[in-house]
Design a protein around this motif. Structure first.
Motif, PDB file in Angstrom:
ATOM      1  N   SER A 153       0.788  -1.229   0.000  1.00  0.00           N
ATOM      2  CA  SER A 153       0.000   0.000   0.000  1.00  0.00           C
ATOM      3  C   SER A 153       0.823   1.284   0.000  1.00  0.00           C
ATOM      4  O   SER A 153       0.260   2.371  -0.059  1.00  0.00           O
ATOM      5  CB  SER A 153      -0.964   0.008   1.194  1.00  0.00           C
ATOM      6  OG  SER A 153      -0.257  -0.052   2.418  1.00  0.00           O
ATOM      7  N   TRP A 155      -6.884  -2.800  -1.656  1.00  0.00           N
ATOM      8  CA  TRP A 155      -6.615  -1.947  -2.822  1.00  0.00           C
ATOM      9  C   TRP A 155      -7.609  -2.204  -3.941  1.00  0.00           C
ATOM     10  O   TRP A 155      -8.060  -1.293  -4.615  1.00  0.00           O
ATOM     11  CB  TRP A 155      -5.180  -2.176  -3.295  1.00  0.00           C
ATOM     12  CG  TRP A 155      -4.657  -1.225  -4.323  1.00  0.00           C
ATOM     13  CD1 TRP A 155      -4.198   0.047  -4.113  1.00  0.00           C
ATOM     14  CD2 TRP A 155      -4.497  -1.474  -5.728  1.00  0.00           C
ATOM     15  NE1 TRP A 155      -3.750   0.597  -5.294  1.00  0.00           N
ATOM     16  CE2 TRP A 155      -3.926  -0.322  -6.303  1.00  0.00           C
ATOM     17  CE3 TRP A 155      -4.763  -2.574  -6.548  1.00  0.00           C
ATOM     18  CZ2 TRP A 155      -3.617  -0.224  -7.655  1.00  0.00           C
ATOM     19  CZ3 TRP A 155      -4.455  -2.490  -7.905  1.00  0.00           C
ATOM     20  CH2 TRP A 155      -3.896  -1.315  -8.447  1.00  0.00           C
ATOM     21  N   LYS A 172     -12.226   1.942   3.390  1.00  0.00           N
ATOM     22  CA  LYS A 172     -11.849   2.529   2.102  1.00  0.00           C
ATOM     23  C   LYS A 172     -13.035   2.560   1.131  1.00  0.00           C
ATOM     24  O   LYS A 172     -14.020   3.230   1.395  1.00  0.00           O
ATOM     25  CB  LYS A 172     -10.670   1.755   1.523  1.00  0.00           C
ATOM     26  CG  LYS A 172      -9.291   2.173   2.023  1.00  0.00           C
ATOM     27  CD  LYS A 172      -9.050   2.007   3.487  1.00  0.00           C
ATOM     28  CE  LYS A 172      -7.595   2.261   3.856  1.00  0.00           C
ATOM     29  NZ  LYS A 172      -7.335   2.004   5.287  1.00  0.00           N
ATOM     30  N   LEU A 218      -5.004   4.744  -5.780  1.00  0.00           N
ATOM     31  CA  LEU A 218      -3.860   4.933  -4.886  1.00  0.00           C
ATOM     32  C   LEU A 218      -2.579   4.560  -5.611  1.00  0.00           C
ATOM     33  O   LEU A 218      -2.456   3.461  -6.150  1.00  0.00           O
ATOM     34  CB  LEU A 218      -4.026   4.043  -3.657  1.00  0.00           C
ATOM     35  CG  LEU A 218      -3.063   4.293  -2.497  1.00  0.00           C
ATOM     36  CD1 LEU A 218      -3.515   5.506  -1.691  1.00  0.00           C
ATOM     37  CD2 LEU A 218      -2.991   3.066  -1.591  1.00  0.00           C
ATOM     38  N   TRP A 249      -7.641   5.973   2.269  1.00  0.00           N
ATOM     39  CA  TRP A 249      -7.977   6.313   0.888  1.00  0.00           C
ATOM     40  C   TRP A 249      -9.383   5.823   0.606  1.00  0.00           C
ATOM     41  O   TRP A 249     -10.065   5.298   1.483  1.00  0.00           O
ATOM     42  CB  TRP A 249      -6.960   5.716  -0.089  1.00  0.00           C
ATOM     43  CG  TRP A 249      -6.979   4.227  -0.275  1.00  0.00           C
ATOM     44  CD1 TRP A 249      -7.788   3.512  -1.099  1.00  0.00           C
ATOM     45  CD2 TRP A 249      -6.138   3.263   0.375  1.00  0.00           C
ATOM     46  NE1 TRP A 249      -7.504   2.170  -1.020  1.00  0.00           N
ATOM     47  CE2 TRP A 249      -6.498   1.986  -0.128  1.00  0.00           C
ATOM     48  CE3 TRP A 249      -5.112   3.349   1.310  1.00  0.00           C
ATOM     49  CZ2 TRP A 249      -5.877   0.815   0.296  1.00  0.00           C
ATOM     50  CZ3 TRP A 249      -4.498   2.182   1.726  1.00  0.00           C
ATOM     51  CH2 TRP A 249      -4.871   0.943   1.223  1.00  0.00           C
ATOM     52  N   ARG A 276       2.882   9.420  -1.436  1.00  0.00           N
ATOM     53  CA  ARG A 276       1.737   8.634  -1.896  1.00  0.00           C
ATOM     54  C   ARG A 276       0.541   9.547  -2.152  1.00  0.00           C
ATOM     55  O   ARG A 276       0.214  10.414  -1.342  1.00  0.00           O
ATOM     56  CB  ARG A 276       1.353   7.575  -0.862  1.00  0.00           C
ATOM     57  CG  ARG A 276       0.316   6.587  -1.367  1.00  0.00           C
ATOM     58  CD  ARG A 276      -0.019   5.535  -0.333  1.00  0.00           C
ATOM     59  NE  ARG A 276      -0.875   6.058   0.726  1.00  0.00           N
ATOM     60  CZ  ARG A 276      -1.390   5.320   1.711  1.00  0.00           C
ATOM     61  NH1 ARG A 276      -1.090   4.033   1.778  1.00  0.00           N
ATOM     62  NH2 ARG A 276      -2.155   5.859   2.638  1.00  0.00           N
ATOM     63  N   ASN A 284      -3.606   9.631  -3.005  1.00  0.00           N
ATOM     64  CA  ASN A 284      -4.929   9.033  -3.192  1.00  0.00           C
ATOM     65  C   ASN A 284      -5.728   9.988  -4.062  1.00  0.00           C
ATOM     66  O   ASN A 284      -5.939  11.149  -3.687  1.00  0.00           O
ATOM     67  CB  ASN A 284      -5.652   8.842  -1.857  1.00  0.00           C
ATOM     68  CG  ASN A 284      -7.131   8.575  -2.065  1.00  0.00           C
ATOM     69  OD1 ASN A 284      -7.510   7.618  -2.714  1.00  0.00           O
ATOM     70  ND2 ASN A 284      -7.987   9.451  -1.542  1.00  0.00           N
TER      71      ASN A 284
END
Length: 387
Positions: A157, A185, A207, A308, A338, A365, A367
């Motif tokens: 992630s 994910w 999420k 993501l 996210w 990172r 999102n």
């Protein structure tokens, strides 16, 4: 029976709503105490069977409906809800591991799962070892006689490597070892994990299933009844329960999840492609891009991608500069998690999180939410200008 006094009548009303009401939303059934028609009915019920109700902690029609729908989306048979994604991971570990056992985790694992593994090793006599997420079939060389569980995450992630899940499952099952996957994910939409051989699928419903950045919840899904019973026993002993209002909110969000996921995917790929052309960025870590580790596996096993992804800044930029970049973003907010409508951005000190990380640049990172991608690109561009 004699006429009831007012206080008793308030509690024991004779009114019952008529049958026959129909509407799209699932009803919210709150309960700690569940009522039985008689003592025989009470004694006949089993909290592990989901054809009746025993106590609010074990579920109401609202949570049973959510569990059934999540299992159906994932292609599983059994589902257990937990107060968070981390609680779901903990439930799996404590259901399947005891002192003297060994668990394997990918080196790019969700950091709280790493902390949990270290805690199990320090205080519970369970060995936790970390493997290269791209090891594939080579994981067979790491399996010991006391290895009971292998965790996978597709992709990692933060650093986004994509593991070869079928190869890991074949090697594990040949040695009698169970495989669990953090499938958050893909939301169960872009990866059919059970079809690849996985035994246990875990989700952070926080999420995409929620989609509102306002729920904490996790789920563990299985196909095997005996394995589910082990997990269910741990679930009960840990006292894990979820609020029915939260369960309802996830149920309300599920009908739009696939459309939202696809919108996140399309916007993220557009923005990631734009970032690949920028001189400030040395690498874009997105499994749908050919130069991301494990891309061929993503192309083989997945039907889509999430919103993501990560980037590595050119190493000429210091941490102070990349922090300034993140602080200068206006539409992107700084925050973990996210899957919600709002875009997020977080810098990571990835070198301290991984064993053999080679890049010297700062990892950030993204999102990608549901804003217009052109506005998000403009926001990134203005933050580059002041970095």
């Amino acid at each position: 029976m004699a006429k009831k006094q007012l206080q008793t009548a308030i509690i024991h009303s004779d009114y019952q709503a008529p049958d026959g009401f129909g509407a799209f939303p699932v009803a919210i059934h709150h309960a700690s105490t569940v009522l039985f028609k008689n003592v025989a009915a009470m004694r006949a019920r089993n909290w592990q069977e989901k054809n009746s109700y025993t106590y609010g902690l074990h579920g109401t029609p609202t949570s049973f409906t959510l569990e059934a729908r999540l299992a159906e989306i994932e292609g599983g048979q059994h589902c257990l809800l937990a107060p968070s994604g981390l609680a779901a991971i903990t439930m799996v570990d404590l259901a399947l591991l005891k002192s003297g056992d060994d668990v394997l985790l990918p080196d790019n694992v969700y950091n709280p799962n790493r902390d949990l593994g270290n805690w199990l090793a320090r205080d519970f006599g369970i060995t936790a070892r970390y493997y290269d997420p791209l090891v594939g079939a080579g994981i067979v060389d790491l399996i010991q006689p006391n290895t009971r569980l292998i965790w996978t995450e597709a992709p990692g992630s933060v650093s986004m490597e994509m593991p070869d899940i079928p190869a890991i499952c074949r090697a594990a099952h040949a040695k009698g070892v169970l495989v669990a996957i953090d499938n958050t994910w893909s939301a169960g939409l872009a990866l059919r994990a059970f079809d690849l051989g996985v035994d246990i699928v875990m989700h952070a419903l926080t999420k995409y299933q929620s989609g509102g950045s306002d729920i904490l919840m996790g789920a563990v899904i299985t196909r095997d009844a005996a394995l589910n019973q082990r997990l269910q026993t741990a679930h009960m002993r840990l006292g894990f329960g979820v609020g029915m209002d939260d369960a309802y909110l996830v149920l309300r969000s599920l009908p739009t999840m696939k459309m939202r996921f696809e919108a996140h995917d399309a916007a993220a790929r557009k923005i990631a492609a734009w970032l690949k052309q920028r001189p400030e960025i040395s690498r874009v870590l997105h499994p749908a891009f050919a130069d991301c580790p494990g891309h061929d596996i993503w192309k083989r096993d997945f039907t889509g991608a999430a919103g993501l992804f990560s980037v590595v800044f050119n190493d000429r930029y210091s941490e102070e500069q990349t922090d300034r970049f993140v602080d200068s973003l206006q539409l992107f907010k700084i925050g973990y998690s996210w899957g919600g409508a709002n875009s997020l951005c977080v810098p990571y000190r990835i070198q301290s999180m991984r064993s053999n990380w080679q890049d010297k640049g700062i990892l950030v990172r993204f999102n990608i939410g549901l804003e217009d991608p052109q506005d998000l690109i403009a926001d990134i561009e203005q933050a580059f200008a002041v970095m």
